[in-house]
Design a protein around this motif. Structure first.
Motif, PDB file in Angstrom:
ATOM      1  N   PHE A 189       0.830  -1.209   0.000  1.00 16.43           N
ATOM      2  CA  PHE A 189       0.000   0.000   0.000  1.00 16.43           C
ATOM      3  C   PHE A 189       0.861   1.253   0.000  1.00 16.43           C
ATOM      4  O   PHE A 189       0.578   2.222  -0.727  1.00 16.43           O
ATOM      5  CB  PHE A 189      -0.928   0.002   1.213  1.00 16.43           C
ATOM      6  CG  PHE A 189      -1.713   1.277   1.345  1.00 16.43           C
ATOM      7  CD1 PHE A 189      -2.777   1.539   0.485  1.00 16.43           C
ATOM      8  CD2 PHE A 189      -1.390   2.227   2.307  1.00 16.43           C
ATOM      9  CE1 PHE A 189      -3.493   2.734   0.589  1.00 16.43           C
ATOM     10  CE2 PHE A 189      -2.101   3.411   2.418  1.00 16.43           C
ATOM     11  CZ  PHE A 189      -3.157   3.659   1.556  1.00 16.43           C
ATOM     12  N   THR A 190       1.941   1.259   0.788  1.00 17.28           N
ATOM     13  CA  THR A 190       2.818   2.432   0.860  1.00 17.28           C
ATOM     14  C   THR A 190       3.495   2.690  -0.480  1.00 17.28           C
ATOM     15  O   THR A 190       3.634   3.841  -0.915  1.00 17.28           O
ATOM     16  CB  THR A 190       3.878   2.246   1.957  1.00 17.28           C
ATOM     17  OG1 THR A 190       3.227   1.971   3.197  1.00 17.28           O
ATOM     18  CG2 THR A 190       4.742   3.487   2.111  1.00 17.28           C
ATOM     19  N   TRP A 191       3.934   1.622  -1.159  1.00 18.66           N
ATOM     20  CA  TRP A 191       4.564   1.772  -2.476  1.00 18.66           C
ATOM     21  C   TRP A 191       3.575   2.365  -3.470  1.00 18.66           C
ATOM     22  O   TRP A 191       3.897   3.311  -4.194  1.00 18.66           O
ATOM     23  CB  TRP A 191       5.075   0.419  -2.971  1.00 18.66           C
ATOM     24  CG  TRP A 191       5.755   0.493  -4.302  1.00 18.66           C
ATOM     25  CD1 TRP A 191       5.193   0.299  -5.525  1.00 18.66           C
ATOM     26  CD2 TRP A 191       7.126   0.808  -4.543  1.00 18.66           C
ATOM     27  NE1 TRP A 191       6.124   0.461  -6.523  1.00 18.66           N
ATOM     28  CE2 TRP A 191       7.320   0.779  -5.944  1.00 18.66           C
ATOM     29  CE3 TRP A 191       8.211   1.099  -3.716  1.00 18.66           C
ATOM     30  CZ2 TRP A 191       8.565   1.027  -6.534  1.00 18.66           C
ATOM     31  CZ3 TRP A 191       9.437   1.353  -4.302  1.00 18.66           C
ATOM     32  CH2 TRP A 191       9.603   1.321  -5.695  1.00 18.66           C
ATOM     33  N   TRP A 192       2.368   1.806  -3.499  1.00 23.11           N
ATOM     34  CA  TRP A 192       1.340   2.312  -4.417  1.00 23.11           C
ATOM     35  C   TRP A 192       1.035   3.780  -4.126  1.00 23.11           C
ATOM     36  O   TRP A 192       0.984   4.610  -5.041  1.00 23.11           O
ATOM     37  CB  TRP A 192       0.059   1.476  -4.270  1.00 23.11           C
ATOM     38  CG  TRP A 192      -1.082   2.006  -5.087  1.00 23.11           C
ATOM     39  CD1 TRP A 192      -1.360   1.753  -6.397  1.00 23.11           C
ATOM     40  CD2 TRP A 192      -2.092   2.922  -4.631  1.00 23.11           C
ATOM     41  NE1 TRP A 192      -2.477   2.456  -6.796  1.00 23.11           N
ATOM     42  CE2 TRP A 192      -2.951   3.181  -5.734  1.00 23.11           C
ATOM     43  CE3 TRP A 192      -2.355   3.545  -3.408  1.00 23.11           C
ATOM     44  CZ2 TRP A 192      -4.046   4.021  -5.629  1.00 23.11           C
ATOM     45  CZ3 TRP A 192      -3.447   4.399  -3.305  1.00 23.11           C
ATOM     46  CH2 TRP A 192      -4.280   4.625  -4.413  1.00 23.11           C
ATOM     47  N   LEU A 193       0.842   4.111  -2.855  1.00 23.78           N
ATOM     48  CA  LEU A 193       0.493   5.478  -2.490  1.00 23.78           C
ATOM     49  C   LEU A 193       1.615   6.451  -2.833  1.00 23.78           C
ATOM     50  O   LEU A 193       1.376   7.504  -3.444  1.00 23.78           O
ATOM     51  CB  LEU A 193       0.190   5.538  -0.988  1.00 23.78           C
ATOM     52  CG  LEU A 193      -0.251   6.900  -0.440  1.00 23.78           C
ATOM     53  CD1 LEU A 193      -1.577   7.320  -1.062  1.00 23.78           C
ATOM     54  CD2 LEU A 193      -0.362   6.848   1.082  1.00 23.78           C
ATOM     55  N   THR A 194       2.849   6.108  -2.488  1.00 24.00           N
ATOM     56  CA  THR A 194       3.969   7.020  -2.705  1.00 24.00           C
ATOM     57  C   THR A 194       4.238   7.235  -4.190  1.00 24.00           C
ATOM     58  O   THR A 194       4.431   8.374  -4.644  1.00 24.00           O
ATOM     59  CB  THR A 194       5.238   6.492  -2.017  1.00 24.00           C
ATOM     60  OG1 THR A 194       4.966   6.259  -0.637  1.00 24.00           O
ATOM     61  CG2 THR A 194       6.388   7.479  -2.148  1.00 24.00           C
ATOM     62  N   THR A 195       4.249   6.163  -4.964  1.00 23.86           N
ATOM     63  CA  THR A 195       4.570   6.300  -6.390  1.00 23.86           C
ATOM     64  C   THR A 195       3.451   6.984  -7.171  1.00 23.86           C
ATOM     65  O   THR A 195       3.701   7.544  -8.244  1.00 23.86           O
ATOM     66  CB  THR A 195       4.871   4.924  -7.023  1.00 23.86           C
ATOM     67  OG1 THR A 195       3.772   4.030  -6.766  1.00 23.86           O
ATOM     68  CG2 THR A 195       6.146   4.328  -6.443  1.00 23.86           C
ATOM     69  N   ASN A 196       2.238   6.976  -6.638  1.00 25.31           N
ATOM     70  CA  ASN A 196       1.145   7.675  -7.317  1.00 25.31           C
ATOM     71  C   ASN A 196       1.031   9.129  -6.867  1.00 25.31           C
ATOM     72  O   ASN A 196       0.817  10.015  -7.701  1.00 25.31           O
ATOM     73  CB  ASN A 196      -0.180   6.945  -7.095  1.00 25.31           C
ATOM     74  CG  ASN A 196      -0.340   5.757  -8.022  1.00 25.31           C
ATOM     75  OD1 ASN A 196      -0.697   5.911  -9.190  1.00 25.31           O
ATOM     76  ND2 ASN A 196      -0.038   4.572  -7.526  1.00 25.31           N
ATOM     77  N   VAL A 197       1.173   9.396  -5.581  1.00 25.75           N
ATOM     78  CA  VAL A 197       1.092  10.773  -5.099  1.00 25.75           C
ATOM     79  C   VAL A 197       2.222  11.616  -5.690  1.00 25.75           C
ATOM     80  O   VAL A 197       2.031  12.787  -6.028  1.00 25.75           O
ATOM     81  CB  VAL A 197       1.133  10.797  -3.553  1.00 25.75           C
ATOM     82  CG1 VAL A 197       1.384  12.212  -3.037  1.00 25.75           C
ATOM     83  CG2 VAL A 197      -0.170  10.260  -2.988  1.00 25.75           C
ATOM     84  N   THR A 198       3.406  11.024  -5.858  1.00 26.53           N
ATOM     85  CA  THR A 198       4.542  11.795  -6.387  1.00 26.53           C
ATOM     86  C   THR A 198       4.447  12.032  -7.894  1.00 26.53           C
ATOM     87  O   THR A 198       5.327  12.662  -8.471  1.00 26.53           O
ATOM     88  CB  THR A 198       5.870  11.092  -6.061  1.00 26.53           C
ATOM     89  OG1 THR A 198       5.821   9.730  -6.508  1.00 26.53           O
ATOM     90  CG2 THR A 198       6.145  11.120  -4.562  1.00 26.53           C
ATOM     91  N   LYS A 199       3.373  11.549  -8.519  1.00 25.85           N
ATOM     92  CA  LYS A 199       3.118  11.921  -9.916  1.00 25.85           C
ATOM     93  C   LYS A 199       2.525  13.320 -10.013  1.00 25.85           C
ATOM     94  O   LYS A 199       2.537  13.931 -11.095  1.00 25.85           O
ATOM     95  CB  LYS A 199       2.152  10.918 -10.557  1.00 25.85           C
ATOM     96  CG  LYS A 199       2.748   9.543 -10.788  1.00 25.85           C
ATOM     97  CD  LYS A 199       1.712   8.596 -11.384  1.00 25.85           C
ATOM     98  CE  LYS A 199       2.281   7.198 -11.595  1.00 25.85           C
ATOM     99  NZ  LYS A 199       1.259   6.263 -12.123  1.00 25.85           N
ATOM    100  N   LEU A 200       1.999  13.841  -8.904  1.00 22.30           N
ATOM    101  CA  LEU A 200       1.442  15.191  -8.905  1.00 22.30           C
ATOM    102  C   LEU A 200       2.558  16.206  -9.166  1.00 22.30           C
ATOM    103  O   LEU A 200       3.649  16.084  -8.604  1.00 22.30           O
ATOM    104  CB  LEU A 200       0.770  15.478  -7.562  1.00 22.30           C
ATOM    105  CG  LEU A 200      -0.435  14.603  -7.199  1.00 22.30           C
ATOM    106  CD1 LEU A 200      -0.870  14.869  -5.762  1.00 22.30           C
ATOM    107  CD2 LEU A 200      -1.582  14.868  -8.176  1.00 22.30           C
TER     108      LEU A 200
END
Length: 318
Positions: A189-200
């Protein structure tokens, strides 16, 4: 390394990686050869007071300190030498031998030992067929190694073979069955969240280059092949006793610390390393220490040992 040991292979071909998906031992060699030169940085491994205290603390938690120092110890699946070298610096061991299935890891462990001025030799070795004579060592240790070994009972029999009568083994850092379940889910979950939020756009500076993320994803794919087991503490004790060990005892630790630590480690792997300032690292380390205190002094009295993330085990050769 011995002259007949294989050379490291840090740049596996696609064909080798594909073959490794069906061969856990080849996967371990390729994955750990690839990780060897950056492994200490990835896992925040050091050879200073912080990790000396951690290593000796793990050893003391399961085995005590009545017989220190041990004259000659071997680390099974040594990786870069974290456990052995820090135990040597902490006064637990006088002379050491590192063994690992990965030539790259043995090479880095010996290099680390040389930099520290420690008396260490090394061999590329399969844990199921350890290349040392009977009754060779006073102590055999390992950290986060048993879960990589295809035949754990065979490894325990080999450990007892190379131990001197009365010698001790200590293995630490092994995942419990329940602990591994929640750690993996938190990490994913942390990997998914971090790699997606940092696309902003506002957070683009926190995103690792895509090539590095792809490389990490490939590593994670092989990691799923090299991680073979999780353990129930009572079952692990039985495996050791069935192999012929005496005075067997398993100890578990890290519950709150693991619930905090796995998201932190995953976050650190997903962002550029230059973003991880000294202030961040001190925060993470001090928070982990406080939660470890909570585990040892409060939660241990309330929670079954199976709920904790790490299992440690010790025993002796009759």
């Amino acid at each position: 390394m011995a002259s007949n040991d294989p050379a490291p292979n840090p740049h596996a071909t696609e064909e080798e990686v594909e073959a490794a998906r069906k061969d856990p031992k080849l996967a371990n060699v390729l994955y750990h050869d690839w990780e060897a030169d950056t492994y200490d940085e990835k896992w925040s491994i050091s050879y200073d007071e912080r990790c000396i205290d951690y290593a000796t603390g793990r050893f003391r938690a399961v085995a005590g300190d009545e017989d220190w120092p041990y004259e000659h110890a071997m680390e099974l699946g040594s990786g870069t030498g974290f456990f052995l070298l820090n135990l040597m610096q902490g006064g637990v061991i006088k002379q050491g031998s590192v063994t690992d299935l990965s030539p790259g890891m043995v090479q880095v462990a010996l290099r680390n030992a040389e930099h520290l001025g420690l008396d260490v030799d090394g061999r590329v070795a399969d844990a199921e067929t350890i290349p040392y004579e009977d009754d060779s060592f006073d102590l055999v240790i390992g950290h986060a190694v048993l879960h990589h070994i295809p035949d754990v009972p065979a490894a325990f029999r080999e450990v007892l073979r190379v131990l001197k009568p009365g010698g001790r083994f200590v293995f630490a850092g092994e995942p419990t069955r329940i602990g591994d379940t929640y750690a993996r889910k938190l990490g994913q979950f942390t990997w998914w969240l971090t790699t997606n939020v940092t696309k902003l756009p506002a957070l683009s500076g926190w995103r690792r280059p895509q090539s590095e993320l792809d490389e990490s994803s490939r590593a994670a794919a092989l990691e799923a092949v090299v991680d073979l087991h999780t353990f129930d503490p009572a079952e692990l004790e039985k495996v050791a006793r069935d192999a012929g060990a005496a005075n067997v005892h398993a100890h578990t630790e890290e519950l709150a610390a693991a619930l905090f630590g796995w998201p932190v480690r995953t976050f650190e792997a997903a962002v550029p390393q230059e973003k991880l300032t000294l202030a961040w690292r001190l925060f993470a380390y001090k928070a982990w220490l406080r939660l470890t205190w909570l585990d040892e002094n409060v939660l241990r009295k309330l929670a079954p040992r199976d709920l904790f993330y790490n299992v440690l085990i010790t025993g002796t050769k009759p």
